[in-house]
Write an enzyme that holds these catalytic residues in place. Structure first.
Site, short mmCIF file in Angstrom:
data_model
loop_
_atom_site.label_atom_id
_atom_site.label_comp_id
_atom_site.label_asym_id
_atom_site.label_seq_id
_atom_site.Cartn_x
_atom_site.Cartn_y
_atom_site.Cartn_z
N ARG A 104 0.89 -1.17 0.00
CA ARG A 104 0.00 0.00 0.00
C ARG A 104 0.92 1.22 0.00
O ARG A 104 1.63 1.47 0.98
CB ARG A 104 -0.90 -0.02 1.24
CG ARG A 104 -1.96 1.08 1.27
CD ARG A 104 -2.84 0.86 2.49
NE ARG A 104 -3.79 1.93 2.72
CZ ARG A 104 -5.03 1.97 2.25
NH1 ARG A 104 -5.47 0.97 1.50
NH2 ARG A 104 -5.84 2.97 2.51
N HIS A 131 -6.77 1.28 -7.20
CA HIS A 131 -7.15 0.52 -6.00
C HIS A 131 -7.93 -0.72 -6.43
O HIS A 131 -9.13 -0.86 -6.15
CB HIS A 131 -8.00 1.40 -5.08
CG HIS A 131 -8.08 0.91 -3.67
ND1 HIS A 131 -7.46 -0.24 -3.23
CD2 HIS A 131 -8.74 1.42 -2.58
CE1 HIS A 131 -7.73 -0.42 -1.94
NE2 HIS A 131 -8.50 0.56 -1.53
N GLN A 134 -10.14 -3.02 -4.00
CA GLN A 134 -11.44 -2.47 -3.63
C GLN A 134 -12.47 -2.77 -4.72
O GLN A 134 -13.62 -3.07 -4.43
CB GLN A 134 -11.34 -0.96 -3.41
CG GLN A 134 -12.65 -0.31 -2.99
CD GLN A 134 -13.11 -0.76 -1.62
OE1 GLN A 134 -12.41 -0.63 -0.64
NE2 GLN A 134 -14.32 -1.32 -1.56
N ASP A 219 -16.14 8.73 -3.02
CA ASP A 219 -14.98 8.60 -2.13
C ASP A 219 -14.75 9.96 -1.48
O ASP A 219 -15.35 10.97 -1.88
CB ASP A 219 -13.76 8.16 -2.96
CG ASP A 219 -12.57 7.72 -2.10
OD1 ASP A 219 -12.73 7.60 -0.86
OD2 ASP A 219 -11.49 7.49 -2.67
N CYS A 259 -16.07 3.35 -0.51
CA CYS A 259 -14.95 2.48 -0.12
C CYS A 259 -14.52 2.71 1.32
O CYS A 259 -13.75 1.90 1.87
CB CYS A 259 -13.78 2.65 -1.08
SG CYS A 259 -13.11 4.32 -1.14
N ARG A 287 -14.14 -7.00 1.12
CA ARG A 287 -12.70 -6.88 0.94
C ARG A 287 -12.02 -8.16 1.44
O ARG A 287 -11.10 -8.68 0.80
CB ARG A 287 -12.15 -5.67 1.72
CG ARG A 287 -12.45 -4.31 1.15
CD ARG A 287 -11.71 -4.02 -0.15
NE ARG A 287 -10.26 -4.12 0.00
CZ ARG A 287 -9.48 -3.13 0.46
NH1 ARG A 287 -10.01 -1.98 0.85
NH2 ARG A 287 -8.17 -3.30 0.53
#
Length: 305
Positions: A104, A131, A134, A219, A259, A287
């Site tokens: 990450r 991402h 996700q 987001d 998310c 997830r």
């Protein structure tokens, strides 16, 4: 270096991605029924975190434990990477000791350089560009609630950020129409837009973007590393808040996703996560299951150089 990586949705075919989300649902069912399933016994996942995390860390760590393996959490403070060790050198060493690496990070080039020097699979746990983990969870969640997303309309409201870029990749692979509503100057990646062609349309008016949409997603307006822009972004993005009233312009069976973490009162209204059209909690749980399917595929079936 023959290991298979997961850095982008486009690294995989449509059939492979559909297989992953179906497998995610199967693994979810096994866990719900209390079935012990440990194909990754004695396998180790190294997790490098340059950015803070809640869902990514817990889902990968818990996922490895549930599959019978272990996960090692590494922050820049804990490793020589934080003190300037070349990424290629770290990759060569780490990949001799663990069975997969999840990263990450900020720059997407950190991932590609690490993967190029790794003997084992490398997973993108988030970069400034993409991402994809996700999106696996989002696609699994839609599939569980509504079936196939092919031919449907998805609306992305807000910043053309890494999540938006991954939604464009998902539109290409899962064959849905994507409406992106964003302020001028905050569009997603131009090369991805060009690749997607007519599958993606840019809007300035969120109401136009959500008209007839089967899925609406958003987001935060200021991502990690953009805190200094937060005040200006609040002003720019104010018309892009997703509210219950905005969802009323979408399809009758619309789902809302976020998310997380959410900033209530900013990108969403205070009450939106409580709306029956919101599936954000299922999305967050998935997830775990989608990534377990990914780990199973990459680690159990890997043939390392």
């Amino acid at each position: 270096m023959n290991a298979r990586h997961f850095l982008s949705m486009l690294d995989y075919t449509t059939d492979e991605l559909l297989g992953l989300i179906r497998r995610g649902s199967e693994l979810k069912d096994l866990r719900d029924r209390g079935v012990l399933y440990e194909p990754l016994k004695n396998r180790v996942l190294g997790m490098i975190f340059e950015k803070a995390s809640t869902r990514t860390r817990i889902s990968f760590e818990a996922g490895m434990i549930q599959l019978g393996g272990q996960a090692i959490f590494l922050s820049p403070r804990d490793t020589q990477l934080g003190r300037g060790e070349p990424i290629a050198d770290a990759a060569k060493v780490m990949s001799r000791m663990v069975d997969a690496v999840m990263i990450r990070t900020f720059a997407h080039s950190n991932l590609t350089e690490f993967a190029a020097n790794s003997r084992v699979p490398v997973i993108n746990g988030l970069s400034d560009d993409l991402h994809p983990c996700q999106l696996l969870a989002d696609m699994q969640t839609f599939h569980e609630h509504r079936g196939s997303i092919a031919g449907k309309t998805v609306a992305w409201i807000g910043d053309g950020n890494n999540m938006c870029n991954s939604y464009i990749e998902a539109a290409i692979r899962f064959d849905f129409q994507l409406h992106v509503a964003c302020p001028d100057g905050y569009e997603p990646n131009a090369a991805l837009l060009a690749q997607a062609g007519e599958r993606v349309r840019i809007f300035r008016d969120p109401r136009e973007a959500v008209a007839g949409a089967h899925l609406v997603s958003t987001d935060v307006w200021a991502s990690m590393g953009q805190e200094d822009e937060a005040a200006a972004r609040l002003r720019t993005f104010r018309p892009y808040q997703v509210t219950r009233e905005l969802l009323d312009h979408a399809a009758a069976d619309v789902l809302f996703m976020h998310c997380l973490p959410a900033h209530r009162g900013e990108e969403i209204s205070e009450d939106l996560l409580d709306d029956p059209r919101s599936v954000a909690w299922d999305q967050a749980e998935n997830r775990l299951h989608a990534q377990k399917a990914l780990l199973e595929l990459l680690v159990e079936h890997a043939h390392y150089a």
